[in-house]
Design a protein around this motif. Structure first.
Motif, PDB file in Angstrom:
ATOM      1  N   THR A  78      76.982   9.783  40.795  1.00  0.00           N
ATOM      2  CA  THR A  78      77.896   9.871  41.856  1.00  0.00           C
ATOM      3  C   THR A  78      79.405   9.832  41.399  1.00  0.00           C
ATOM      4  OG1 THR A  78      77.802   7.756  42.727  1.00  0.00           O
ATOM      5  CG2 THR A  78      76.159   9.368  43.625  1.00  0.00           C
ATOM      6  N   ASP A  79      80.437  10.211  42.155  1.00  0.00           N
ATOM      7  CA  ASP A  79      81.682   9.852  41.589  1.00  0.00           C
ATOM      8  C   ASP A  79      82.049   8.267  41.828  1.00  0.00           C
ATOM      9  OD1 ASP A  79      82.352  12.428  41.550  1.00  0.00           O
ATOM     10  OD2 ASP A  79      82.976  12.821  43.397  1.00  0.00           O
ATOM     11  N   GLY A  80      82.350   7.632  40.753  1.00  0.00           N
ATOM     12  CA  GLY A  80      82.634   6.263  40.677  1.00  0.00           C
ATOM     13  C   GLY A  80      81.326   5.425  40.757  1.00  0.00           C
ATOM     14  N   ALA A  81      80.022   5.920  40.198  1.00  0.00           N
ATOM     15  CA  ALA A  81      78.926   5.448  40.043  1.00  0.00           C
ATOM     16  C   ALA A  81      79.099   3.916  39.513  1.00  0.00           C
ATOM     17  CB  ALA A  81      77.918   6.074  39.297  1.00  0.00           C
ATOM     18  N   ALA A  82      78.272   2.785  40.111  1.00  0.00           N
ATOM     19  CA  ALA A  82      78.123   1.502  39.563  1.00  0.00           C
ATOM     20  C   ALA A  82      77.226   1.338  38.492  1.00  0.00           C
ATOM     21  CB  ALA A  82      77.796   0.571  40.655  1.00  0.00           C
ATOM     22  N   THR A  83      76.381   2.290  38.357  1.00  0.00           N
ATOM     23  CA  THR A  83      75.378   2.536  37.065  1.00  0.00           C
ATOM     24  C   THR A  83      75.510   3.510  36.316  1.00  0.00           C
ATOM     25  OG1 THR A  83      73.966   3.585  38.707  1.00  0.00           O
ATOM     26  CG2 THR A  83      73.607   1.121  38.608  1.00  0.00           C
ATOM     27  N   ALA A  84      74.906   3.239  35.122  1.00  0.00           N
ATOM     28  CA  ALA A  84      75.245   4.381  33.805  1.00  0.00           C
ATOM     29  C   ALA A  84      74.235   5.583  33.917  1.00  0.00           C
ATOM     30  CB  ALA A  84      75.040   3.617  32.590  1.00  0.00           C
ATOM     31  N   SER A 130      61.088   9.979  23.304  1.00  0.00           N
ATOM     32  CA  SER A 130      62.100   9.413  22.587  1.00  0.00           C
ATOM     33  C   SER A 130      63.444   8.957  23.756  1.00  0.00           C
ATOM     34  CB  SER A 130      62.846  10.477  21.696  1.00  0.00           C
ATOM     35  OG  SER A 130      63.397  11.418  22.454  1.00  0.00           O
ATOM     36  N   GLN A 131      63.255   9.513  24.843  1.00  0.00           N
ATOM     37  CA  GLN A 131      64.364   9.132  25.691  1.00  0.00           C
ATOM     38  C   GLN A 131      64.039   7.578  26.180  1.00  0.00           C
ATOM     39  OE1 GLN A 131      65.522  12.100  27.853  1.00  0.00           O
ATOM     40  NE2 GLN A 131      67.177  11.119  29.294  1.00  0.00           N
ATOM     41  N   ALA A 132      62.739   6.945  25.905  1.00  0.00           N
ATOM     42  CA  ALA A 132      62.438   5.612  26.337  1.00  0.00           C
ATOM     43  C   ALA A 132      63.256   4.688  25.369  1.00  0.00           C
ATOM     44  CB  ALA A 132      61.023   5.316  26.079  1.00  0.00           C
ATOM     45  N   ASP A 133      63.699   5.119  24.375  1.00  0.00           N
ATOM     46  CA  ASP A 133      64.638   3.992  23.505  1.00  0.00           C
ATOM     47  C   ASP A 133      65.954   4.080  23.795  1.00  0.00           C
ATOM     48  OD1 ASP A 133      62.393   3.175  21.947  1.00  0.00           O
ATOM     49  OD2 ASP A 133      62.588   5.098  20.694  1.00  0.00           O
ATOM     50  N   ASP A 134      66.444   4.871  24.889  1.00  0.00           N
ATOM     51  CA  ASP A 134      67.796   4.728  25.229  1.00  0.00           C
ATOM     52  C   ASP A 134      67.741   4.727  26.781  1.00  0.00           C
ATOM     53  OD1 ASP A 134      70.525   5.396  25.308  1.00  0.00           O
ATOM     54  OD2 ASP A 134      70.378   7.608  25.621  1.00  0.00           O
ATOM     55  N   THR A 135      67.383   3.601  27.405  1.00  0.00           N
ATOM     56  CA  THR A 135      67.714   3.419  28.778  1.00  0.00           C
ATOM     57  C   THR A 135      68.437   2.273  28.965  1.00  0.00           C
ATOM     58  OG1 THR A 135      65.692   2.067  28.919  1.00  0.00           O
ATOM     59  CG2 THR A 135      65.395   4.451  29.259  1.00  0.00           C
ATOM     60  N   GLY A 136      69.049   2.194  29.890  1.00  0.00           N
ATOM     61  CA  GLY A 136      69.894   1.260  30.386  1.00  0.00           C
ATOM     62  C   GLY A 136      69.117  -0.060  30.909  1.00  0.00           C
ATOM     63  N   THR A 137      69.691  -1.123  31.091  1.00  0.00           N
ATOM     64  CA  THR A 137      68.929  -2.187  31.454  1.00  0.00           C
ATOM     65  C   THR A 137      68.933  -2.325  33.109  1.00  0.00           C
ATOM     66  OG1 THR A 137      70.867  -3.664  31.729  1.00  0.00           O
ATOM     67  CG2 THR A 137      69.881  -3.578  29.779  1.00  0.00           C
ATOM     68  N   ALA A 138      69.801  -1.633  33.814  1.00  0.00           N
ATOM     69  CA  ALA A 138      69.815  -1.565  35.323  1.00  0.00           C
ATOM     70  C   ALA A 138      68.557  -0.619  35.563  1.00  0.00           C
ATOM     71  CB  ALA A 138      71.072  -1.262  35.907  1.00  0.00           C
ATOM     72  N   ILE A 139      67.747  -0.787  36.650  1.00  0.00           N
ATOM     73  CA  ILE A 139      66.598  -0.353  37.219  1.00  0.00           C
ATOM     74  C   ILE A 139      66.720   0.243  38.745  1.00  0.00           C
ATOM     75  CG2 ILE A 139      63.991  -0.139  37.218  1.00  0.00           C
ATOM     76  CD1 ILE A 139      63.962  -2.406  35.084  1.00  0.00           C
ATOM     77  N   ALA A 140      66.516   1.446  38.818  1.00  0.00           N
ATOM     78  CA  ALA A 140      66.243   1.695  40.219  1.00  0.00           C
ATOM     79  C   ALA A 140      64.990   1.369  40.974  1.00  0.00           C
ATOM     80  CB  ALA A 140      66.629   3.335  40.500  1.00  0.00           C
TER      81      ALA A 140
END
Length: 445
Positions: A316-322, A389-399
């Motif tokens: 979203t615009d100005g999102a708080a998460t990556a 392979s995308q599993a190795d590029d996830t941020g720490t915040a979880i929905a």
């Protein structure tokens, strides 16, 4: 539609269970939750695991193999698997056994308010301490462990899975309608309107199980203010009338007005929703990597196979998460009962948690650890390896899925109201007012 009497009975049962749990408040002779390496002789016996997992799934299959290997070295040992795959039925059984202080050595649970109460009473082993003692803490994906943590940061469940939830889409259908993959959540209604105009069902939704629609409610607040919102909501420090909650309600309403979901979505089951997408009748399908075998292998219909791809949760615009932070669950966790924890249980867990990642990864699944590489099955499409392979590029915040966070009564009411909201039977304002009243009334102190 919803069968309210049955749900009311479930809520009543759970409410009674909570009262009983409060009354018994750790009445058993439990060990210290941090005493993860108790002294004593390892004496083989049968231990039990109360599970909520598919009987033929990768987790159970791997653990059965491991238990047989352990039993070969420890005659007299057996792992008794008490399986109830249906989640509502499982929760009733698990919470009733907990209230009666009759939980087995191992049991499945999400990081719910009910489980938090068990942990606060010292009835669940400290998993941070156990993994550190076994030398396995650094092997686990941080996100997999964080998914299992309570709001206070404590860890009392072992993850056995790691999943990524994507929006799978059919590029040919999007091209036919002249629409694009939405770059933001706010572009979803426009995509749906274009697909509808072309006579195409925009999004396949399993509304019968209710949690898939609840996922959509979680998306906007996660992007807008981050994962803290749902924690504050259940703790009484936030409300649905806050900007994030109201924005989510308005977004869900806009999805309904744009006809994003198939007609009769509320009575569509899991298999039927998936078939809408895999048969080329729906353009988008939101599901996790546990379905890789059906969506990224030759098992997928050849008529749509080359057109299927996926995108992650739009921003979203100005999102708080990556961008690389979205729903990345590690499934229901396994807790260890302190009442029955002894040298045998500790020794078996040491053996099992060392062996498990490799055996599980050999099934084509993503391990909750980084110590085992997923074996890509024969017949996989390029999307399979791409997703893994995308599993190795996830941020720490979880929905976080809200159905694992809110108390049962509030969760049931939320699912009911979401269906009404998307169907246009209530307005966003009515939804917000109803849910603020429900969460205030049902909050577990």
């Amino acid at each position: 539609m919803f069968r309210t009497p049955r749900k009311t009975a479930i809520v009543a049962t759970i409410a009674a269970t909570l009262l009983a749990l409060t009354a018994c408040a750790g009445g058993a002779n439990s060990v210290d939750p941090s005493n993860v390496n108790p002294e004593g002789e390892i004496v083989a016996r049968e231990i039990s695991w109360l599970l909520s997992r598919p009987a033929d799934g990768g987790v159970i299959t791997a653990m059965q193999q491991i238990a047989e290997e352990y039993a070969a070295e420890h005659p007299g040992f057996a792992l008794n698997l008490i399986t109830t795959p249906d989640r509502p039925s499982y929760i009733q059984k698990y919470e009733t056994l907990a209230a009666a202080n009759q939980l087995p050595e191992l049991f499945d649970t999400d990081a719910t308010p009910f489980a938090q109460k068990l942990a606060d009473q010292g009835r669940m082993l400290d998993i941070d301490a156990l993994l550190a003692d076994l030398g396995l803490a650094d092997d686990h994906r941080e996100t997999a462990l964080n998914y299992q943590r309570f709001d206070d940061g404590s860890l009392h469940m072992v993850p056995f899975e790691f999943q990524l939830e994507f929006f799978w889409y059919n590029q040919a259908l999007l091209d036919q309608a002249g629409v694009q993959v939405p770059a933001t959540l706010d572009e979803f209604p426009k995509m749906c309107e274009g697909l509808r105009a072309a006579g195409i069902t925009p999004i396949a939704l399993n509304g019968q199980d209710q949690w898939p629609l609840e996922r959509y409610m979680a998306y906007y607040p996660f992007r807008m203010v981050g994962p803290q919102y749902v924690q504050d909501l259940k703790n009484g420090e936030a409300s649905f009338s806050d900007p994030a909650g109201r924005a989510a309600a308005e977004w869900l309403s806009s999805l309904g007005q744009a006809g994003c979901f198939q007609e009769g979505f509320s009575s569509t089951g899991y298999a039927d929703a998936q078939a809408l997408f895999t048969s080329g009748k729906a353009a988008v399908y939101n599901i996790g990597t546990w379905e890789l075998g059906n969506l990224a292998t030759e098992a997928l219909d050849a008529g749509v196979r080359d057109d299927v791809s996926y995108f992650t949760l739009p921003t979203t615009d100005g999102a708080a998460t990556a961008d690389n932070e979205y729903v990345t669950p590690s499934g229901i966790g396994m807790a260890v009962n302190t009442k029955t924890y002894d040298p045998l249980v500790r020794d078996f867990l040491a053996f099992a948690l060392e062996r498990y990642p490799t055996i599980y990864a050999e099934t084509g699944a993503i391990s909750p650890t980084t110590s085992a590489e997923t074996v890509i099955p024969s017949g996989a499409t390029p999307l399979y390896e791409q997703a893994v392979s995308q599993a190795d590029d996830t941020g720490t915040a979880i929905a976080m899925p809200w159905d694992t966070q809110l108390d049962p009564a509030t969760n049931t009411r939320l699912q009911q109201e979401l269906t009404l909201l998307v169907q246009g039977d209530i307005t966003p304002d009515q939804f917000v007012e109803t849910m603020d009243a429900a969460i205030s009334e049902n909050r577990v102190e």
